[in-house]
Design a protein around this motif. Structure first.
Motif, PDB file in Angstrom:
ATOM      1  N   GLY A  77      93.619   4.450  13.534  1.00  0.00           N
ATOM      2  CA  GLY A  77      94.519   5.511  13.079  1.00  0.00           C
ATOM      3  C   GLY A  77      94.048   6.880  13.533  1.00  0.00           C
ATOM      4  O   GLY A  77      94.854   7.708  13.964  1.00  0.00           O
ATOM      5  N   GLN A  78      92.735   7.114  13.458  1.00  0.00           N
ATOM      6  CA  GLN A  78      92.188   8.392  13.920  1.00  0.00           C
ATOM      7  C   GLN A  78      92.441   8.572  15.417  1.00  0.00           C
ATOM      8  O   GLN A  78      92.802   9.663  15.855  1.00  0.00           O
ATOM      9  N   ARG A  79      92.255   7.505  16.196  1.00  0.00           N
ATOM     10  CA  ARG A  79      92.443   7.590  17.651  1.00  0.00           C
ATOM     11  C   ARG A  79      93.910   7.868  18.011  1.00  0.00           C
ATOM     12  O   ARG A  79      94.185   8.545  18.972  1.00  0.00           O
ATOM     13  N   LEU A  80      94.852   7.312  17.207  1.00  0.00           N
ATOM     14  CA  LEU A  80      96.268   7.459  17.502  1.00  0.00           C
ATOM     15  C   LEU A  80      96.936   8.596  16.733  1.00  0.00           C
ATOM     16  O   LEU A  80      98.125   8.863  16.926  1.00  0.00           O
ATOM     17  N   GLU A 122      97.453   8.565  13.479  1.00  0.00           N
ATOM     18  CA  GLU A 122      98.297   7.918  12.472  1.00  0.00           C
ATOM     19  C   GLU A 122      97.470   7.631  11.222  1.00  0.00           C
ATOM     20  O   GLU A 122      96.241   7.577  11.283  1.00  0.00           O
ATOM     21  N   SER A 123      98.123   7.393  10.102  1.00  0.00           N
ATOM     22  CA  SER A 123      97.409   7.038   8.876  1.00  0.00           C
ATOM     23  C   SER A 123      96.908   5.605   8.969  1.00  0.00           C
ATOM     24  O   SER A 123      97.460   4.783   9.713  1.00  0.00           O
ATOM     25  N   SER A 124      95.875   5.302   8.193  1.00  0.00           N
ATOM     26  CA  SER A 124      95.352   3.934   8.199  1.00  0.00           C
ATOM     27  C   SER A 124      96.388   2.967   7.616  1.00  0.00           C
ATOM     28  O   SER A 124      96.434   1.804   8.010  1.00  0.00           O
ATOM     29  N   GLY A 125      97.236   3.447   6.705  1.00  0.00           N
ATOM     30  CA  GLY A 125      98.295   2.597   6.174  1.00  0.00           C
ATOM     31  C   GLY A 125      99.291   2.194   7.254  1.00  0.00           C
ATOM     32  O   GLY A 125      99.710   1.034   7.330  1.00  0.00           O
ATOM     33  N   THR A 126      99.644   3.145   8.105  1.00  0.00           N
ATOM     34  CA  THR A 126     100.564   2.854   9.209  1.00  0.00           C
ATOM     35  C   THR A 126      99.933   1.883  10.192  1.00  0.00           C
ATOM     36  O   THR A 126     100.565   0.905  10.601  1.00  0.00           O
ATOM     37  N   THR A 127      98.684   2.144  10.571  1.00  0.00           N
ATOM     38  CA  THR A 127      98.044   1.251  11.543  1.00  0.00           C
ATOM     39  C   THR A 127      97.804  -0.128  10.934  1.00  0.00           C
ATOM     40  O   THR A 127      97.940  -1.134  11.630  1.00  0.00           O
TER      41      THR A 127
END
Length: 193
Positions: A45-48, A50-55
């Motif tokens: 998520g950090q790399r993209l 996005e939130s960890s919930g989304t990933t």
């Protein structure tokens, strides 16, 4: 869950599977897992951005499709590790375009792939001067043009892909940096110069 190395290639023949894979977050997750190795939803998520919930959601979708899996013996119930099950995805355009939704998803993935290639080449151009001289000397950016029939073009693509598959199987050096090879064969009705 598996401790074994990823399989080489997965062949996709169903446009619905390809459609699910075509989601930009899913293609990004799969690309990162293939290039950088196992990771967690939080790190991905950090790399993209996005939130960890989304990933996490999209990783579960990729797992349901058979593209990723949890890494056995790593992580916790809160922090699961994921890995790609295959090193590459392959489909035959002619098998998909006659199926409902096939032509559209092939077009979408073609544009995504070209966008990724543009971003990779731009990143290389930005990072090139920071490379060690031995790496700058080893880099090869080529632009070949040959007069070929469709049959000869297909044969050339098969031969070049075979060379790359052989190198992956016999000559790859674990622990060395990942080297990207972009291989495209295509006709143009007019050179964009």
């Amino acid at each position: 869950m598996s401790d074994t190395a990823p399989e080489e290639t997965v062949d996709v023949t169903d446009p619905r599977t390809l459609r699910a894979l075509a989601h930009p977050i899913r293609t990004g997750l799969l690309a990162l897992l293939r290039s950088e190795g196992p990771s967690t939803a939080s790190r991905l998520g950090q790399r993209l951005g996005e939130s960890s919930g989304t990933t996490s959601y999209h990783l579960r979708q990729l797992a349901d499709l058979g593209f990723v899996e949890e890494v056995a013996g790593q992580g916790t119930a809160r922090e699961r590790w994921w890995r790609a099950r295959h090193r590459s995805t392959r489909w035959r355009t002619e098998d998909l375009v006659t199926q409902p939704g096939g032509r559209e998803v092939v077009e979408e993935l073609t544009h995504q792939s070209l966008g990724r290639q543009r971003r990779m080449l731009a990143a290389h151009a930005e990072q090139r001067e920071a490379l060690e001289p031995v790496w700058r000397d080893a880099v090869s950016l080529n632009d070949w043009a040959l007069h070929l029939s469709p049959e000869a073009t297909a044969a050339l693509a098969e031969e070049l892909n075979g060379v790359l598959a052989r190198w992956r199987a016999e000559r790859e050096e674990p622990g060395q940096p990942l080297v990207h090879v972009l291989l495209d064969l295509f006709p143009l009705t007019e050179d964009p110069a």
